[in-house]
Motif scaffolding. Structure first.
Motif, PDB file in Angstrom:
ATOM      1  N   ASP A 106     -18.968  -6.738   1.185  1.00 50.98           N
ATOM      2  CA  ASP A 106     -17.541  -6.865   1.503  1.00 50.98           C
ATOM      3  C   ASP A 106     -16.761  -6.092   0.440  1.00 50.98           C
ATOM      4  OD1 ASP A 106     -15.095  -7.658   2.530  1.00 50.98           O
ATOM      5  OD2 ASP A 106     -15.194  -9.653   1.626  1.00 50.98           O
ATOM      6  N   ILE A 107     -16.173  -4.973   0.831  1.00 48.62           N
ATOM      7  CA  ILE A 107     -15.524  -4.047  -0.104  1.00 48.62           C
ATOM      8  C   ILE A 107     -14.023  -3.981   0.159  1.00 48.62           C
ATOM      9  CG2 ILE A 107     -15.302  -1.577  -0.696  1.00 48.62           C
ATOM     10  CD1 ILE A 107     -17.794  -2.625  -1.843  1.00 48.62           C
ATOM     11  N   ALA A 108     -13.239  -4.039  -0.907  1.00 47.86           N
ATOM     12  CA  ALA A 108     -11.815  -3.716  -0.874  1.00 47.86           C
ATOM     13  C   ALA A 108     -11.622  -2.519  -1.798  1.00 47.86           C
ATOM     14  CB  ALA A 108     -10.975  -4.901  -1.346  1.00 47.86           C
ATOM     15  N   VAL A 109     -10.725  -1.626  -1.470  1.00 50.00           N
ATOM     16  CA  VAL A 109     -10.533  -0.389  -2.217  1.00 50.00           C
ATOM     17  C   VAL A 109      -9.291  -0.483  -3.096  1.00 50.00           C
ATOM     18  CG1 VAL A 109     -10.099   2.098  -2.012  1.00 50.00           C
ATOM     19  CG2 VAL A 109     -11.734   0.979  -0.474  1.00 50.00           C
ATOM     20  N   ALA A 110      -9.452  -0.083  -4.358  1.00 49.88           N
ATOM     21  CA  ALA A 110      -8.327   0.001  -5.296  1.00 49.88           C
ATOM     22  C   ALA A 110      -8.094   1.478  -5.601  1.00 49.88           C
ATOM     23  CB  ALA A 110      -8.641  -0.757  -6.583  1.00 49.88           C
ATOM     24  N   THR A 111      -6.942   1.977  -5.195  1.00 48.86           N
ATOM     25  CA  THR A 111      -6.598   3.375  -5.439  1.00 48.86           C
ATOM     26  C   THR A 111      -5.088   3.536  -5.549  1.00 48.86           C
ATOM     27  OG1 THR A 111      -6.861   5.665  -4.674  1.00 48.86           O
ATOM     28  CG2 THR A 111      -6.562   3.976  -2.969  1.00 48.86           C
ATOM     29  N   TYR A 112      -4.669   4.506  -6.344  1.00 50.95           N
ATOM     30  CA  TYR A 112      -3.265   4.907  -6.387  1.00 50.95           C
ATOM     31  C   TYR A 112      -3.024   6.142  -5.533  1.00 50.95           C
ATOM     32  CZ  TYR A 112      -2.038   1.682 -10.128  1.00 50.95           C
ATOM     33  OH  TYR A 112      -1.784   0.551 -10.861  1.00 50.95           O
ATOM     34  N   ASP A 113      -4.080   6.749  -5.049  1.00 52.89           N
ATOM     35  CA  ASP A 113      -3.988   7.972  -4.259  1.00 52.89           C
ATOM     36  C   ASP A 113      -3.548   7.630  -2.839  1.00 52.89           C
ATOM     37  OD1 ASP A 113      -4.941  10.028  -2.369  1.00 52.89           O
ATOM     38  OD2 ASP A 113      -5.740  10.983  -4.180  1.00 52.89           O
ATOM     39  N   ARG A 114      -2.383   8.102  -2.445  1.00 53.03           N
ATOM     40  CA  ARG A 114      -1.827   7.745  -1.131  1.00 53.03           C
ATOM     41  C   ARG A 114      -2.696   8.233   0.026  1.00 53.03           C
ATOM     42  NH1 ARG A 114       3.272   9.104  -3.761  1.00 53.03           N
ATOM     43  NH2 ARG A 114       4.389   7.165  -4.144  1.00 53.03           N
ATOM     44  N   ARG A 115      -3.204   9.462  -0.092  1.00 50.97           N
ATOM     45  CA  ARG A 115      -4.054   9.993   0.978  1.00 50.97           C
ATOM     46  C   ARG A 115      -5.335   9.175   1.118  1.00 50.97           C
ATOM     47  NH1 ARG A 115      -3.939  16.379  -0.170  1.00 50.97           N
ATOM     48  NH2 ARG A 115      -3.571  15.576  -2.247  1.00 50.97           N
ATOM     49  N   GLN A 116      -5.932   8.861  -0.014  1.00 50.67           N
ATOM     50  CA  GLN A 116      -7.162   8.086   0.026  1.00 50.67           C
ATOM     51  C   GLN A 116      -6.877   6.681   0.571  1.00 50.67           C
ATOM     52  OE1 GLN A 116      -9.247   7.447  -3.665  1.00 50.67           O
ATOM     53  NE2 GLN A 116     -11.173   7.343  -2.585  1.00 50.67           N
TER      54      GLN A 116
END
Length: 132
Positions: A106-116
């Protein structure tokens, strides 16, 4: 509870004390990323001539993460279209996150990249709320 897939933008925001910083409690979650993150972090620190001053905190930050190796199986997803435009390194990160999810993680993504973030959401990943 989801394992948090940490994108390089989040690790660098933390290491470089940018205006946007992930919440401190993020670093106490179960964290994972592609081995690519390690190379991206060191490359950026060297490019900014900060490797000497930031080496210890970089090592400590990286030590908090588990890593998915850049194996052909983990990267296979990157050979196919994404539901939103992504850059190459983002495609590799999202491929590793997909690789984990396909194996029942079960994965949640942490990113500041808007496209990603847009592509991750379109792929059905939850996004970790981060301060801006």
């Amino acid at each position: 509870m989801s394992i948090v897939y940490v994108d390089t933008s989040v690790a660098l925001a933390h290491l470089l004390s940018e205006d946007r910083r992930p919440p401190d409690d993020l670093w106490y979650s179960e964290l994972i990323s592609s081995r690519l993150l390690e190379y991206e972090v060191w490359n950026r620190l060297h490019a900014l001539d900060l490797a000497g001053s930031h080496a210890d905190v970089a090592r400590l930050t990286l030590a908090r993460l588990a890593f998915v190796e850049l194996s052909p199986d983990a990267l296979e997803r990157a050979r196919h279209p994404f539901p939103a435009p992504v850059r190459t390194l983002d495609a590799l990160h999202l491929s590793c996150a997909s690789f984990l999810r396909e194996r029942g993680v079960d994965i949640a993504v942490a990113t500041y990249d808007r496209r990603q973030a847009r592509a991750a959401r379109a792929m059905g990943f939850d996004l970790v709320p981060l301060s801006n």
